[in-house]
Design an enzyme around this catalytic site. Structure first.
Site, PDB file in Angstrom:
ATOM      1  N   THR A 130       3.109  -2.898  -5.883  1.00 15.02           N
ATOM      2  CA  THR A 130       2.334  -2.256  -4.262  1.00 15.02           C
ATOM      3  C   THR A 130       2.338  -0.527  -5.292  1.00 15.02           C
ATOM      4  O   THR A 130       1.961  -0.532  -6.662  1.00 15.02           O
ATOM      5  CB  THR A 130       3.051  -2.438  -3.113  1.00 15.02           C
ATOM      6  OG1 THR A 130       2.788  -2.003  -2.100  1.00 15.02           O
ATOM      7  CG2 THR A 130       4.785  -1.940  -3.418  1.00 15.02           C
ATOM      8  N   ASN A 131       2.113  -0.245  -3.998  1.00 13.06           N
ATOM      9  CA  ASN A 131       1.548   1.218  -4.387  1.00 13.06           C
ATOM     10  C   ASN A 131       1.925   2.678  -3.144  1.00 13.06           C
ATOM     11  O   ASN A 131       2.785   1.812  -2.494  1.00 13.06           O
ATOM     12  CB  ASN A 131       0.269   1.427  -4.491  1.00 13.06           C
ATOM     13  CG  ASN A 131      -0.940   0.918  -3.364  1.00 13.06           C
ATOM     14  OD1 ASN A 131      -0.029   1.562  -2.342  1.00 13.06           O
ATOM     15  ND2 ASN A 131      -1.373   0.711  -3.410  1.00 13.06           N
ATOM     16  N   ASP A 132       2.459   3.722  -3.644  1.00 16.42           N
ATOM     17  CA  ASP A 132       3.308   5.119  -2.260  1.00 16.42           C
ATOM     18  C   ASP A 132       2.540   4.811  -1.232  1.00 16.42           C
ATOM     19  O   ASP A 132       2.849   5.537  -0.658  1.00 16.42           O
ATOM     20  CB  ASP A 132       3.349   5.571  -3.415  1.00 16.42           C
ATOM     21  CG  ASP A 132       4.479   6.731  -4.317  1.00 16.42           C
ATOM     22  OD1 ASP A 132       5.138   5.334  -4.354  1.00 16.42           O
ATOM     23  OD2 ASP A 132       4.040   6.743  -5.109  1.00 16.42           O
TER      24      ASP A 132
END
Ligand code: FMN
Length: 401
Positions: free
Chosen positions: A211-213
């Site tokens: 995933t990402n932030d």
């Protein structure tokens, strides 16, 4: 939205009557004017003095006691009312409303009220589930009353069940959302707006994902701003920890593929699509069906490209106003301009996610809005709520051009 609105609050005789005092305060905090009606049952739980002090107005209790000699009190109140809220609504008062009985001040004034009526039932779970209560509830819905569903949880009787009085802030939020949706003067009134939020999750195995932030905060702020402008908002979200504002439909998704499906299903009827989600460019090529074991010292993961949802929507676009986001750490405007041109979108919101004021997981943002044939428009650092309002104002201006 509630500023100056005349709210008639009807309190009936349930154990949750004491919570109606907080409800008066919440409406007043929203700058509404409140007048309170108490049934005889309600007065057994909370004295009229409490509500009189909080609402700064005499409480209506007796249908034959007239406050002014030249007015019939229940009709005067009914005509004064912009919104009637019955909270808590007892099973008894619901039964009266469903059958049109007018044998006390509350039931008589409600029968005479043409303003929108909100009913917040609160009672023991077995009273709630009783077929008679459910039958009455169906009639109230049919008659156009808005039901604020009771919560499920720990009841005054000491056990769990449905029937709890919802938090007063939730009742106020639902009333406000309903009034906004009914306001035909708002620029996005009746328009379907799709907003995506959060970073997608691309499964590696049953317990892990890439995933990402992205926190989803920008998407949620945009959804709220669109709702406040009258839109019917569907939020397609990968995050579950942010509170969903009243009146917004949320669809939880995880991967880019699931987000794409949810969007395509609703795209044809949408007037505006705001792609604020951080959609993963790649996903694991072959997600494992069982947890990957640490047998080897190194592990090579093969990734495959995800569909470019924004570009696909750009190709399918007919009447929809399409807004994309470009989160970059370098060459921000050049990359964003390229995205605007290549993907046939109507607006790109570019943000430098390496800036200390902007980007993932922060409450503030600093963006530049790009539109075809227009000079880039920088929006100064501000809370995401404010940035969202500014983005929507620009979109509405472009839509009506
Ligand atoms: C201690 C106590 C608690 C009650 N709590 C509730 C309640 O939470 N919900 C409800 O519908 N009725 C409740 N009742 C029953 C109502 O008070 C009763 O039906 C009464 O006639 C309602 O009158 P009203 O609708 O005119 O206020 C309660 C009664 C008592 C004695």
């Amino acid at each position: 939205m509630l500023t100056g609105k005349h709210i008639a609050l009807y309190v009936s005789g349930g154990i949750a009557a004491y919570k109606a005092a907080t409800l008066v305060r919440e409406f007043i905090r929203q700058k509404a004017q409140v007048r309170v009606v108490e049934t005889a049952g309600a007065q057994a739980f909370v004295t009229p003095l409490t509500f009189q002090v909080l609402s700064k107005h005499e409480v209506y209790t007796d249908r034959f006691a007239q406050l002014a000699p030249d007015q019939v009190a229940h009709i005067e109140l009914a005509d004064w009312t912009d919104v009637a809220v019955v909270a808590p609504a007892t099973a008894d008062l619901m039964a009266k409303l469903a059958t049109g009985i007018a044998d006390d001040f509350a039931s008589t004034a409600l029968l005479a009220t043409t303003a929108p009526k909100f009913i917040a039932p609160a009672m023991n779970v077995h009273m709630w589930e009783n077929p008679a209560t459910q039958r009455n509830l169906a009639v109230l819905k049919q008659d156009g009353m808005r039901i604020i569903d009771p919560d499920t949880g720990f009841l005054a009787e000491g056990y769990q069940g449905k029937g709890r009085f919802p938090a007063p802030v939730k009742i106020v939020a639902e009333v406000e959302a309903d009034l906004i949706a009914a306001d035909t003067t708002l620029p996005l009134h009746g328009q379907q707006v799709l907003v995506t939020a959060g970073g997608t999750r691309e499964r590696l195995d049953p317990v892990r994902y890439l995933t990402n932030d992205s926190s989803g905060k920008m998407g949620y702020a945009l959804a709220l701003a669109a709702r406040n402008l009258g839109a019917q908002v569907t939020l397609i979200s990968t995050v579950s920890q942010l509170p969903v504002p009243a009146g917004i439909t949320v669809i939880h998704v995880d991967s880019a593929a699931a987000m794409r499906n949810a969007l395509l299903k609703r795209f044809a009827t949408a007037a505006m699509v705001i792609m604020a989600a951080a959609v993963a460019d790649f996903r694991p090529a072959a997600p494992a069906t069982n947890k990957i074991k640490k047998t080897a010292t190194t592990y090579t993961l093969e990734l495959t490209k995800n569909p470019d949802i924004l570009a696909e929507l750009g190709q399918r676009k007919q009447h929809q106003f399409l807004i994309g986001f470009a989160a970059e750490t370098q060459h921000l405007l050049a990359y964003a301009q390229r995205k605007l041109a290549q993907k046939q979108v109507d607006m790109i919101v570019a943000n430098d996610v390496s800036s200390p004021h902007a980007g993932f997981n922060r409450d503030t943002n600093e963006v530049t809005v790009l539109q075809p044939n227009q000079a880039p428009q920088p929006l100064k650092v501000a809370h995401k709520t404010k940035i969202a309002q500014q983005i929507l104002q620009l979109a509405i201006a472009a839509q009506t051009d």
